[in-house]
Scaffold this motif. Structure first.
Motif, PDB file in Angstrom:
ATOM      1  N   MET A 393       0.827  -1.210   0.000  1.00  0.00           N
ATOM      2  CA  MET A 393       0.000   0.000   0.000  1.00  0.00           C
ATOM      3  C   MET A 393       0.859   1.257   0.000  1.00  0.00           C
ATOM      4  O   MET A 393       0.590   2.220  -0.735  1.00  0.00           O
ATOM      5  CB  MET A 393      -0.915  -0.011   1.214  1.00  0.00           C
ATOM      6  N   LEU A 394       1.904   1.286   0.820  1.00  0.00           N
ATOM      7  CA  LEU A 394       2.764   2.468   0.885  1.00  0.00           C
ATOM      8  C   LEU A 394       3.470   2.707  -0.448  1.00  0.00           C
ATOM      9  O   LEU A 394       3.673   3.860  -0.855  1.00  0.00           O
ATOM     10  CB  LEU A 394       3.789   2.299   2.007  1.00  0.00           C
ATOM     11  N   GLU A 395       3.852   1.630  -1.114  1.00  0.00           N
ATOM     12  CA  GLU A 395       4.498   1.789  -2.412  1.00  0.00           C
ATOM     13  C   GLU A 395       3.542   2.381  -3.440  1.00  0.00           C
ATOM     14  O   GLU A 395       3.910   3.269  -4.214  1.00  0.00           O
ATOM     15  CB  GLU A 395       5.022   0.443  -2.897  1.00  0.00           C
ATOM     16  N   VAL A 396       2.300   1.902  -3.443  1.00  0.00           N
ATOM     17  CA  VAL A 396       1.320   2.395  -4.411  1.00  0.00           C
ATOM     18  C   VAL A 396       0.927   3.836  -4.101  1.00  0.00           C
ATOM     19  O   VAL A 396       0.699   4.637  -5.014  1.00  0.00           O
ATOM     20  CB  VAL A 396       0.081   1.478  -4.415  1.00  0.00           C
ATOM     21  N   MET A 397       0.849   4.191  -2.818  1.00  0.00           N
ATOM     22  CA  MET A 397       0.428   5.553  -2.446  1.00  0.00           C
ATOM     23  C   MET A 397       1.394   6.622  -2.939  1.00  0.00           C
ATOM     24  O   MET A 397       1.026   7.794  -3.011  1.00  0.00           O
ATOM     25  CB  MET A 397       0.271   5.632  -0.927  1.00  0.00           C
ATOM     26  N   ASN A 398       2.602   6.239  -3.277  1.00  0.00           N
ATOM     27  CA  ASN A 398       3.584   7.202  -3.785  1.00  0.00           C
ATOM     28  C   ASN A 398       3.635   7.253  -5.310  1.00  0.00           C
ATOM     29  O   ASN A 398       4.496   7.953  -5.864  1.00  0.00           O
ATOM     30  CB  ASN A 398       4.977   6.861  -3.243  1.00  0.00           C
ATOM     31  N   GLN A 399       2.745   6.530  -5.970  1.00  0.00           N
ATOM     32  CA  GLN A 399       2.744   6.520  -7.434  1.00  0.00           C
ATOM     33  C   GLN A 399       2.114   7.802  -7.986  1.00  0.00           C
ATOM     34  O   GLN A 399       1.318   8.478  -7.323  1.00  0.00           O
ATOM     35  CB  GLN A 399       1.980   5.300  -7.953  1.00  0.00           C
ATOM     36  N   ASP A 400       2.458   8.100  -9.225  1.00  0.00           N
ATOM     37  CA  ASP A 400       1.981   9.345  -9.846  1.00  0.00           C
ATOM     38  C   ASP A 400       0.466   9.342 -10.030  1.00  0.00           C
ATOM     39  O   ASP A 400      -0.185  10.384  -9.859  1.00  0.00           O
ATOM     40  CB  ASP A 400       2.674   9.555 -11.196  1.00  0.00           C
ATOM     41  N   TYR A 401      -0.108   8.193 -10.398  1.00  0.00           N
ATOM     42  CA  TYR A 401      -1.543   8.191 -10.681  1.00  0.00           C
ATOM     43  C   TYR A 401      -2.365   8.404  -9.413  1.00  0.00           C
ATOM     44  O   TYR A 401      -3.516   8.856  -9.483  1.00  0.00           O
ATOM     45  CB  TYR A 401      -1.967   6.896 -11.384  1.00  0.00           C
ATOM     46  N   VAL A 402      -1.810   8.095  -8.251  1.00  0.00           N
ATOM     47  CA  VAL A 402      -2.518   8.372  -7.001  1.00  0.00           C
ATOM     48  C   VAL A 402      -2.518   9.878  -6.726  1.00  0.00           C
ATOM     49  O   VAL A 402      -3.559  10.462  -6.361  1.00  0.00           O
ATOM     50  CB  VAL A 402      -1.873   7.608  -5.836  1.00  0.00           C
ATOM     51  N   ARG A 403      -1.380  10.521  -6.908  1.00  0.00           N
ATOM     52  CA  ARG A 403      -1.341  11.981  -6.755  1.00  0.00           C
ATOM     53  C   ARG A 403      -2.222  12.671  -7.782  1.00  0.00           C
ATOM     54  O   ARG A 403      -2.859  13.689  -7.493  1.00  0.00           O
ATOM     55  CB  ARG A 403       0.106  12.462  -6.874  1.00  0.00           C
ATOM     56  N   THR A 404      -2.288  12.118  -8.983  1.00  0.00           N
ATOM     57  CA  THR A 404      -3.159  12.695 -10.001  1.00  0.00           C
ATOM     58  C   THR A 404      -4.619  12.584  -9.597  1.00  0.00           C
ATOM     59  O   THR A 404      -5.403  13.523  -9.800  1.00  0.00           O
ATOM     60  CB  THR A 404      -2.934  11.988 -11.349  1.00  0.00           C
ATOM     61  N   GLY A 405      -4.998  11.445  -9.015  1.00  0.00           N
ATOM     62  CA  GLY A 405      -6.377  11.285  -8.561  1.00  0.00           C
ATOM     63  C   GLY A 405      -6.748  12.294  -7.500  1.00  0.00           C
ATOM     64  O   GLY A 405      -7.846  12.873  -7.536  1.00  0.00           O
ATOM     65  N   ARG A 406      -5.842  12.539  -6.560  1.00  0.00           N
ATOM     66  CA  ARG A 406      -6.125  13.562  -5.546  1.00  0.00           C
ATOM     67  C   ARG A 406      -6.188  14.942  -6.182  1.00  0.00           C
ATOM     68  O   ARG A 406      -7.031  15.774  -5.804  1.00  0.00           O
ATOM     69  CB  ARG A 406      -5.044  13.518  -4.468  1.00  0.00           C
ATOM     70  N   ALA A 407      -5.303  15.211  -7.141  1.00  0.00           N
ATOM     71  CA  ALA A 407      -5.297  16.525  -7.789  1.00  0.00           C
ATOM     72  C   ALA A 407      -6.577  16.764  -8.590  1.00  0.00           C
ATOM     73  O   ALA A 407      -7.010  17.919  -8.747  1.00  0.00           O
ATOM     74  CB  ALA A 407      -4.078  16.650  -8.706  1.00  0.00           C
ATOM     75  N   LYS A 408      -7.199  15.704  -9.102  1.00  0.00           N
ATOM     76  CA  LYS A 408      -8.436  15.847  -9.863  1.00  0.00           C
ATOM     77  C   LYS A 408      -9.629  16.095  -8.964  1.00  0.00           C
ATOM     78  O   LYS A 408     -10.728  16.357  -9.456  1.00  0.00           O
ATOM     79  CB  LYS A 408      -8.687  14.573 -10.685  1.00  0.00           C
ATOM     80  N   GLY A 409      -9.456  15.995  -7.666  1.00  0.00           N
ATOM     81  CA  GLY A 409     -10.547  16.272  -6.738  1.00  0.00           C
ATOM     82  C   GLY A 409     -11.282  15.051  -6.243  1.00  0.00           C
ATOM     83  O   GLY A 409     -12.357  15.191  -5.630  1.00  0.00           O
ATOM     84  N   LEU A 410     -10.744  13.866  -6.485  1.00  0.00           N
ATOM     85  CA  LEU A 410     -11.386  12.659  -5.965  1.00  0.00           C
ATOM     86  C   LEU A 410     -11.340  12.644  -4.443  1.00  0.00           C
ATOM     87  O   LEU A 410     -10.385  13.133  -3.831  1.00  0.00           O
ATOM     88  CB  LEU A 410     -10.700  11.402  -6.507  1.00  0.00           C
TER      89      LEU A 410
END
Length: 503
Positions: A393-410
């Motif tokens: 989980m910690l490895e995935v949470m640092n991926q770019d697509y996770v930050r992109t999802g937060r940036a999109k307002g999810l």
């Protein structure tokens, strides 16, 4: 994909056969099968040696004995043991006992371990994360035979004695309430005020609940009742909707609440059917529940929210059914406890000899015998699943697509469930498949501690008697399961992760 499966299957068959040759040679030399016969009196020694030699074909070369075993095994005949008993029947009994023992332990270890790992990852480096890590590794490092002995003493002998007068001391109430409060306060994501509120409310609620249960002597004659069943079903509907889609969408919540209401109605309507049902009745009711809840999610979800409403409704319906099932079993606890001398938690064996009770009483008997070995296996396995899940989980949470999802307002729930959790569990698939394959071979130490006659006992008996037939029967199941589930893990990994190419 088909080429990969065919190639992997071909290699797996040759690996299985090569290992079977090695296991057969080792099993024929592990111990002298005639050692006990040679200690018999002179009048019966020669006849006993002759009978065992003929039955086990000891005069033939090892290669010929292996080829004879392999030919019989391909037809489904695993031969006879040193005493002349059919190994097929021995394997059938041992395998059914192993499945009964490991199924619940494996499912609980996977579910609880993954849940703990997810919570630890979301609360990284918090007091909760450090506490969970400390406890998980303590459980992982404890010897299984010692854990089993402690469980037999404190969760069987002492608990059975306590049920004679089930009064909870104020010190115990305070300790459990404090632990519950600390856990709930650590789980809550928010500011300090939110965590303090969760700590105080959960501590007070648990203290009041335990005091009421102790004052009413609920543990001597337990049961949930319609009010608790109804509130639990509705709470489950809200919880599953929050997990699947969030509460901002009404159609999934409506479908879940409708499933909960139908569960409450079924609690009263199915009372005659659930008085003393058969197992097939419970299975059919579960299938009907899935079908009805699927229809609720389909129609109430509409075209836009059907994808979220269907799983939310099905999970709620099955959860409500599980609560009703638990309530009916608890209602039979007093009669079952009286029938076994007020010792409902057993320390030895898989069942009470010659016990004849209702469906619910027989279920309690199986649960009482499974409780301790299941808990022992779960405690030992928690660290593996929780640590792997946390790291993934910690490895995935640092991926770019996770930050992109937060940036999109999810929302944070959507980010965690749709992106982090779904992709973080991909490596766990390999671990789960491998563990299932290995644990099918039985838990030798657990079986010895708790007196279970299962796959581990079959292997141990074959080694102790120098008899290769039970050992080879054990290998057929355990070795075959490892080969099959390893191949399944590779295939599942490729389906779950599109970056993996098997061609």
């Amino acid at each position: 994909m088909l080429v990969f499966i065919a190639r992997r299957l071909f290699v797996s068959i040759w690996v299985f056969l090569a290992a079977s040759v090695l296991v057969f040679i080792l099993s024929t030399n592990v111990r002298d099968p005639l050692a006990e016969a040679r200690q018999l009196p002179d009048s019966s020694r020669e006849s006993a040696i002759r009978a065992i030699t003929e039955r086990m074909s000891l005069d033939d070369p090892i290669l010929l004995r292996y080829l004879r075993w392999l030919g019989d095994a391909l037809t489904g005949n695993l031969g006879v043991n040193r005493q002349g008993q059919e190994v097929n029947s021995m394997l059938e009994n041992a395998f059914s006992a192993t499945i009964q023992l490991i199924t619940g332990a494996t499912v609980l270890a996977i579910v609880i371990g993954i849940t703990i790992g997810v919570i630890s990852a979301l609360r990284q480096y918090s007091a909760l994360d450090q506490t969970v890590t400390f406890i998980a590794f303590i459980c992982f490092s404890l010897p299984l035979f010692w854990v089993g002995t402690l469980l037999k003493q404190f969760l069987a002998l002492d608990f059975n004695d306590w049920l004679a007068d089930p009064q909870i001391s104020p010190l115990f109430i305070g300790g459990i309430a404090l632990i519950t409060g600390l856990f709930c306060g650590g789980v809550v994501v928010g500011d300090r005020r939110s965590r303090i509120t969760a700590f105080v409310s959960s501590t007070a609620a648990m203290a009041v609940l335990l005091w009421v249960l102790s004052a009413t002597e609920w543990f001597s004659d337990p049961g949930l009742g319609p009010i608790v069943v109804a509130l639990t079903a509705i709470g489950g509907a809200i919880g599953f909707t929050t997990l699947v889609s969030g509460l901002e969408w009404k159609p999934p919540l409506q479908a879940s609440l409708a499933a909960a209401v139908l569960g409450i109605i079924a609690y009263f309507a199915l009372d005659p059917v659930l008085d003393d049902p058969q197992l097939i009745t419970i299975v059919l009711l579960a299938l009907v529940t899935i079908g009805v809840c699927f229809a609720l999610g389909w129609f109430l979800g509409g075209d836009l929210y059907r994808r979220n409403a269907i799983p939310a409704a099905i999970l709620t319906g099955l959860f409500a059914g599980a609560v009703i099932f638990t309530d009916r079993m608890l209602q039979s606890f007093k009669s079952y406890s009286d029938s076994v001398g007020n010792r409902p938690i057993s320390t030895v064996g898989a069942e009470t000899p010659n016990y004849d009770g209702s469906f619910w009483e027989s279920g309690l008997d199986s649960f009482g015998h499974l409780a301790l070995p299941t808990l022992a296996l779960v405690l030992i396995s928690l660290a593996t699943y929780s640590r792997y899940t946390r790291a993934s989980m910690l490895e995935v949470m640092n991926q770019d697509y996770v930050r992109t999802g937060r940036a999109k307002g999810l929302s944070e729930r959507a980010v965690v469930t749709r992106h982090v959790l779904r992709n973080g569990l991909i490596p766990i698939t390999t671990l789960v498949a491998y563990d299932i394959g290995t644990i099918v071979g039985g838990a030798v130490v657990t079986e010895q501690v708790f007196g279970w006659s299962a796959m581990g006992n079959l292997l141990f008996t074959g080694i102790a008697q120098g008899d290769p037939m039970p050992i080879m029967a054990f290998y057929v199941v355990s070795g075959g399961a490892i080969v099959v589930f390893n191949m399944v893990a590779d295939i599942a990994y490729a389906f779950l992760d599109p970056r993996i190419r098997l061609s």
